[in-house]
Design an enzyme around this catalytic site. Sequence first.
Site, PDB file in Angstrom:
ATOM      1  N   SER A  50      33.989  16.871  56.103  1.00  0.00           N
ATOM      2  CA  SER A  50      35.270  17.842  55.762  1.00  0.00           C
ATOM      3  C   SER A  50      35.848  16.570  56.535  1.00  0.00           C
ATOM      4  CB  SER A  50      34.868  18.534  55.937  1.00  0.00           C
ATOM      5  OG  SER A  50      35.531  18.540  57.659  1.00  0.00           O
ATOM      6  N   ASP A  82      33.146  17.002  52.079  1.00  0.00           N
ATOM      7  CA  ASP A  82      33.116  18.614  51.894  1.00  0.00           C
ATOM      8  C   ASP A  82      34.384  19.282  51.631  1.00  0.00           C
ATOM      9  OD1 ASP A  82      32.190  22.010  51.579  1.00  0.00           O
ATOM     10  OD2 ASP A  82      32.354  21.202  53.938  1.00  0.00           O
ATOM     11  N   ASP A 104      38.252  20.147  45.832  1.00  0.00           N
ATOM     12  CA  ASP A 104      38.313  21.949  45.788  1.00  0.00           C
ATOM     13  C   ASP A 104      39.699  22.360  45.276  1.00  0.00           C
ATOM     14  OD1 ASP A 104      38.180  24.540  46.194  1.00  0.00           O
ATOM     15  OD2 ASP A 104      37.964  24.370  48.333  1.00  0.00           O
ATOM     16  N   GLU A 134      34.607  23.633  41.777  1.00  0.00           N
ATOM     17  CA  GLU A 134      34.762  25.031  42.597  1.00  0.00           C
ATOM     18  C   GLU A 134      35.090  25.787  41.933  1.00  0.00           C
ATOM     19  OE1 GLU A 134      34.926  25.969  46.413  1.00  0.00           O
ATOM     20  OE2 GLU A 134      35.497  27.998  46.381  1.00  0.00           O
ATOM     21  N   HIS A 180      33.412  31.644  54.287  1.00  0.00           N
ATOM     22  CA  HIS A 180      33.368  30.964  55.477  1.00  0.00           C
ATOM     23  C   HIS A 180      33.365  31.424  56.656  1.00  0.00           C
ATOM     24  CE1 HIS A 180      34.261  27.725  52.396  1.00  0.00           C
ATOM     25  NE2 HIS A 180      33.026  27.034  52.224  1.00  0.00           N
TER      26      HIS A 180
HETATM   27  P1  13P Z   1      29.610  28.541  56.759  1.00  0.00           P
HETATM   28  O1  13P Z   1      31.081  28.683  57.520  1.00  0.00           O
HETATM   29  O2  13P Z   1      28.685  29.887  56.184  1.00  0.00           O
HETATM   30  O3  13P Z   1      28.414  27.657  57.209  1.00  0.00           O
HETATM   31  O4  13P Z   1      30.230  27.095  55.200  1.00  0.00           O
HETATM   32  C1  13P Z   1      29.796  26.222  55.667  1.00  0.00           C
HETATM   33  C2  13P Z   1      30.764  25.876  54.401  1.00  0.00           C
HETATM   34  O5  13P Z   1      30.399  26.630  52.809  1.00  0.00           O
HETATM   35  C3  13P Z   1      31.294  23.861  53.819  1.00  0.00           C
HETATM   36  O6  13P Z   1      31.218  23.857  52.894  1.00  0.00           O
HETATM   37  O1  G3H Z   2      34.249  24.939  54.506  1.00  0.00           O
HETATM   38  C1  G3H Z   2      34.414  24.677  55.402  1.00  0.00           C
HETATM   39  C2  G3H Z   2      33.140  23.705  56.522  1.00  0.00           C
HETATM   40  O2  G3H Z   2      33.122  24.808  57.355  1.00  0.00           O
HETATM   41  C3  G3H Z   2      35.036  22.388  57.167  1.00  0.00           C
HETATM   42  O3  G3H Z   2      35.409  23.119  58.173  1.00  0.00           O
HETATM   43  O4  G3H Z   2      37.023  21.877  58.149  1.00  0.00           O
HETATM   44  O5  G3H Z   2      37.014  22.846  60.220  1.00  0.00           O
HETATM   45  O6  G3H Z   2      35.684  20.806  59.131  1.00  0.00           O
HETATM   46  P1  G3H Z   2      36.392  22.086  58.867  1.00  0.00           P
HETATM   47 ZN    ZN Z   3      32.794  25.604  52.155  1.00  0.00          ZN
END
Ligand code: 13P
Ligand code: G3H
Ligand code: ZN
Length: 314
Positions: A50, A82, A104, A134, A180
């Site tokens: 991320s 991500d 996204d 998305e 999430h």
């Molecule tokens: P979770 O919070 O359910 O683990 O989902 C993670 C996610 O979608 C990261 O992009």
């Molecule tokens: O969907 C989000 C992921 O769980 C990443 O989370 O942005 O806190 O690293 P983060």
């Molecule tokens: Zn996600």
Amino acid sequence: MPLVTTEKMFKAAYDGGFAVGAFNVNNMELLQAIVEAAKAENAPLILQISKGARAYANIKYLKAMIDVAVAQTDLPIVIHCDHGDTFELCKECVEDGYTSVMIDASALSLAENIAMTKKVVEYAHAKGVVVEAELGKLAGEEEHVKVEDRDAIFTNPDEAHKFVTESGCDSLAVAIGTKHGPNKFSGEAKINFDRLARIQEKVPGFPLVMHGSSSVPQEFVDRCNKYGGKLPDARGVPEDMIHKAATEFGVVKVNIDTDLRLVLTAMIREVFEKNPAEIDPRKYLGPGREAIIKMVRHKMQILNVSGKADLFKT
Ligand code: 13P
Ligand code: G3H
Ligand code: ZN
């Protein structure tokens, strides 16, 4: 095996009724545990990073560690951005050697989302990198959403075909009831399979992605809470639903981050409860890493991805 894109992975997953686990990486222990699990299960793997992880770990460190991990396996592995939120971030990720990026732009209007995704697709494809986009918003809990509001929040099947055709994206994250974080549902947990089937009907054969797919295992919620955690509403996506989405509904990528956080935190809390004087990070991160290997292996079995690395070995 060198890093790969998701192209062959998703085709094999779609045809073979399995989904590839996409696990978030933030530090060395998480990375090692995820890769060890994939080795033990002989499974293809997506390591996702991320924007927050890039900043926390310093992407140069993270990428160097991933390169070491990749060199030590013969598995097909993807490095994926991500929730990229800007064109510039996606571009940086491509420059840093990722093989897949997510743009996204789901908070924007349909037309703006298509335009932004298309811009990233044009840049990334020219560099041999694939793009996840998305459509729809993940945030809500379906049981609290009025029926007439659902089309505004969850992925609209009628828009899916237009979106993938016009944007040129390689895979599509869909909003079908998952969320999430650890508190996904307050009532009966559910993936909206009817909506998922209608989306699949509109884009047959197109790779679909499920975010927010941690199952939040009760064993670790209990362990975490027993040692001072506060997760009273923790409730994840049931594993049988994840298995069904992966094996019967064209979902080829399943995103997991919360379960990694939960298991690591529960194990660390347990160590400190038993020995509050512990100051050696190896003594609390080590048990966390071991527990994550077990959890990720189990997850891969649920996704039906175990053993599937053989499909990519020549
Ligand atoms: P979770 O919070 O359910 O683990 O989902 C993670 C996610 O979608 C990261 O992009
Ligand atoms: O969907 C989000 C992921 O769980 C990443 O989370 O942005 O806190 O690293 P983060
Ligand atoms: Zn996600």
